[in-house]
Structure formats: C-alpha cells, structure tokens
Design an enzyme around this catalytic site. Structure first.
Site, PDB file in Angstrom:
ATOM      1  N   ASP A  17     -10.828  34.843  21.082  1.00  0.00           N
ATOM      2  CA  ASP A  17     -11.046  35.047  19.639  1.00  0.00           C
ATOM      3  C   ASP A  17     -12.390  35.747  19.489  1.00  0.00           C
ATOM      4  O   ASP A  17     -13.391  35.136  19.122  1.00  0.00           O
ATOM      5  CB  ASP A  17     -11.045  33.684  18.941  1.00  0.00           C
ATOM      6  CG  ASP A  17     -11.241  33.818  17.438  1.00  0.00           C
ATOM      7  OD1 ASP A  17     -11.090  34.927  16.899  1.00  0.00           O
ATOM      8  OD2 ASP A  17     -11.551  32.789  16.801  1.00  0.00           O
ATOM      9  N   SER A  18     -12.391  37.023  19.803  1.00  0.00           N
ATOM     10  CA  SER A  18     -13.663  37.735  19.915  1.00  0.00           C
ATOM     11  C   SER A  18     -13.947  38.597  18.696  1.00  0.00           C
ATOM     12  O   SER A  18     -13.061  38.842  17.878  1.00  0.00           O
ATOM     13  CB  SER A  18     -13.607  38.654  21.133  1.00  0.00           C
ATOM     14  OG  SER A  18     -12.647  39.642  20.918  1.00  0.00           O
TER      15      SER A  18
HETATM   16  N1  SAM Z   1     -11.176  36.591  14.045  1.00  0.00           N
HETATM   17  C1  SAM Z   1     -12.369  37.258  14.124  1.00  0.00           C
HETATM   18  C2  SAM Z   1     -12.277  38.749  14.029  1.00  0.00           C
HETATM   19  O1  SAM Z   1     -12.067  39.425  15.011  1.00  0.00           O
HETATM   20  O2  SAM Z   1     -12.432  39.249  12.962  1.00  0.00           O
HETATM   21  C3  SAM Z   1     -13.231  36.771  15.227  1.00  0.00           C
HETATM   22  C4  SAM Z   1     -13.933  35.573  14.727  1.00  0.00           C
HETATM   23  S1  SAM Z   1     -15.035  34.694  15.724  1.00  0.00           S
HETATM   24  C5  SAM Z   1     -16.284  34.446  14.502  1.00  0.00           C
HETATM   25  C6  SAM Z   1     -15.716  35.812  16.917  1.00  0.00           C
HETATM   26  C7  SAM Z   1     -16.823  35.156  17.712  1.00  0.00           C
HETATM   27  O3  SAM Z   1     -16.936  35.787  18.991  1.00  0.00           O
HETATM   28  C8  SAM Z   1     -18.212  35.239  17.078  1.00  0.00           C
HETATM   29  O4  SAM Z   1     -18.601  33.940  16.693  1.00  0.00           O
HETATM   30  C9  SAM Z   1     -19.091  35.816  18.181  1.00  0.00           C
HETATM   31  O5  SAM Z   1     -20.394  35.269  18.230  1.00  0.00           O
HETATM   32  C10 SAM Z   1     -18.267  35.527  19.427  1.00  0.00           C
HETATM   33  N2  SAM Z   1     -18.568  36.381  20.572  1.00  0.00           N
HETATM   34  C11 SAM Z   1     -18.758  37.732  20.601  1.00  0.00           C
HETATM   35  N3  SAM Z   1     -19.014  38.146  21.838  1.00  0.00           N
HETATM   36  C12 SAM Z   1     -18.981  37.056  22.654  1.00  0.00           C
HETATM   37  C13 SAM Z   1     -19.150  36.848  24.049  1.00  0.00           C
HETATM   38  N4  SAM Z   1     -19.435  37.853  24.863  1.00  0.00           N
HETATM   39  N5  SAM Z   1     -19.015  35.594  24.511  1.00  0.00           N
HETATM   40  C14 SAM Z   1     -18.724  34.546  23.690  1.00  0.00           C
HETATM   41  N6  SAM Z   1     -18.561  34.682  22.352  1.00  0.00           N
HETATM   42  C15 SAM Z   1     -18.686  35.925  21.846  1.00  0.00           C
END
Ligand code: SAM
Length: 297
Positions: free
Chosen positions: A167-168
């Site tokens: 879920d990135s």
């Molecule tokens: N559904 C959403 C969208 O694509 O619009 C995604 C929601 S969720 C908030 C995405 C999360 O991924 C964020 O909280 C972000 O901090 C996290 N994230 C981004 N890169 C990451 C990484 N390399 N490792 C772990 N988490 C990551």
C-alpha cells in the site's frame, strides 16, 4: 497517484489542487485546513471537503479520504486474503493511514499483521484524525508496526508471509523503491508457498506504465502475474489497477461458491467487497488487459 508531483501543495482561495498529472488536476474545495506539517518524509496536508470528508495529501498527492477509503482498503486486503483462504502471517508495506490494517485484521485467521511504514508521523497523525476507520487497529494485539523502509525490511527479514500487500505512495520519492524488480524479488523470496503479493499499481487510463512494469517484474519470478481492478472516486481516471502475483494460479480463478463460503464464514461486513465483485474484478477491460499482456510479453 502521480506522474509528476509538486511536493508543495497550497490552499488558494479556499481550494487545493492535487499535483497529480502534468496536464489535469483534481481540485478540492477546502472547508477547513485541519492539519499541515512537514514530517520526516512528506509535506502532510489534511483538509475537510464537503464531498470527501477528510482528505489526506502527502506531497500534494491524495492518499486517502474518509468517504471512499473503504473501496481501496477492502479490495486490497479482502481479495488476496479470501483468495488465499488460510492467511496467518500477513504483511503490509506502507499503509500509514492504517485503513488497510483495519480491513485485514477483520480476518480472525490472521495471527499477526506486520506493517512496515517509513514515516511514524503518518501513523500517529492517522491514529488521531482517522480513528473513525482505524481505531480497532491500535487495540489489536496482532498488529505489529515496524517503522522503516519497506524495501530494506524485505531485503533483510528472515520472516515469511502468506499475503503481502504493498500500500505504497507513487513511484516517486520514498515510494519508488517499492516498484522495483529487486523489491518484488525480495517479496517473492519471503512468501510462503502459494503466497500472494498485491500492489497498488496506478490508474491505467493515465498511468498504464505502472501496471505494465509491475507485471513485467512479477513475471520474472512468479508463475502467475496479473491485475485486478477497483473504481476509487478519489483516484481519477476510472479503474485503479491492483497488481497480483502468486505461484498458485488457482488463487486468481477461485470459484465464486468457495468465496461465498469463506466470506459467510468470516462474518466480515463490507461496503464494496462481495464475492461477486471479487470474481468480477479480475475481468479486465480490454485496454487494461492489453497493458497486462504487454507486461507479460
Ligand atoms: N492508498 C494510497 C495511495 O496510493 O494513494 C497510499 C496510502 S498510504 C498513506 C502510503 C504510505 O506508504 C505512506 O504512509 C508512506 O509514508 C508509505 N511509504 C512510502 N514509501 C515507503 C517505503 N519505502 N517504505 C515504507 N513505507 C513507505
């Protein structure tokens, strides 16, 4: 979802535009700015909109809204978990708003739900502002939160998972590593036999490259690589593609009757997911099927 992010969104004259694509923009009326902060990784903005309720933006890109989060979260979690049928160890990579964790934890079969999120502030903030959908997560002893980079975690862990849900954010900034072949290979190596990987792979109408590239990477290691779809109002452009990869091809073609049995036995209440929707989600419109086939070629 973005192909070019301007990471400094601003509210102007009571509206904020998502820095989504180069040539179109989804603009939200702002009833109220509820929160704005520069976190470890992001410019985090939370606004109140009359249609979508609370809207969370990271670097100007919409992540989640309180009105339509159920579509994305139900489809990203229930589809692989019901298809698997016996998921005990489940991993979410990213997912800071914890909406995915909330749906996954509805499955009593899960012994432990690990979530690796890069930014603690997104979790803390979401705990406070999105408690209407994620409150249950923080009192569930099966929830195991790790703060760190998901790609690094996958490279270093010695654990195995039955289902991995990525879920990135978009393939820019910290999220970019979560779209690489190397990351998917680590996911592959840390799935139990017959395990399932699902990913958020963009809106193919605007971003066909995302699903083409993901499927191309998946097909280098998984026996079955494909996609399924859901229509999420916030992510403009029609269907979102959710990447699907497993060595067990039967998971993708599971019979409706079996899904109905599993769903009924779970007692889970949903607003978008049904066993029929689950099956139908793998029927891809021609242009998306073509994109998947391009990835497989
Ligand atoms: N559904 C959403 C969208 O694509 O619009 C995604 C929601 S969720 C908030 C995405 C999360 O991924 C964020 O909280 C972000 O901090 C996290 N994230 C981004 N890169 C990451 C990484 N390399 N490792 C772990 N988490 C990551």
């Amino acid at each position: 979802m973005s192909d070019q992010a301007n990471n400094n969104p601003s509210v102007q004259n009571g509206w904020v535009g998502e820095t989504l694509h180069n040539d179109i923009s989804f603009t939200f009326k702002v009833d109220k700015v509820l929160y704005e902060q520069k976190t470890e990784e992001w410019h985090l903005l939370l606004i109140e909109n009359p249609q979508f309720g609370k809207v969370l933006m990271l670097d100007g890109i919409t992540q989640v809204t309180s009105r339509d989060e159920f579509v994305y979260h139900e489809m990203m979690s229930h589809v692989p978990i019901f298809a698997h049928g016996n998921a005990r160890e489940v991993l979410i990579v990213g997912g800071g708003d914890c909406g995915m964790a909330e749906e996954a934890l509805k499955h009593k079969s899960i012994n432990r739900l690990t979530q690796v999120e890069i930014d603690q502030s997104v979790v803390d903030f979401s705990k406070e502002h999105f408690s209407d959908f994620n409150a249950a997560v923080f009192i569930d002893p099966r929830f195991d939160l790790i703060i760190g980079d998901g790609a690094q975690f996958m490279a270093e862990t010695d654990r195995k998972f039955d289902v991995i849900m990525v879920d990135s954010t978009d393939p820019i900034g910290p999220g970019a590593v979560l779209f690489t072949e190397e990351f998917y290979r680590h996911c592959y190596n840390h799935l139990t036999p017959g395990g399932i990987l699902v990913t958020q792979s963009g809106v193919p109408f605007f971003q066909a490259d995302e699903i083409i590239t993901s499927v191309k990477h998946f097909s280098k290691m998984f026996k079955d690589a494909s996609a399924y779809i859901a229509a999420i109002p916030t992510y403009i452009g029609g269907h979102m593609a959710l990447g699907w990869a497993s060595d067990e091809a039967g998971h993708r073609t599971i019979a409706l009757q079996e899904l109905e049995t599993r769903f009924a036995a779970s007692g889970i209440q949903t607003r978008y997911y049904t066993p029929e929707v689950h099956r139908a989600a793998f029927a891809l419109p021609k242009f998306i099927k073509d994109a998947v086939e391009q990835g497989l070629a």
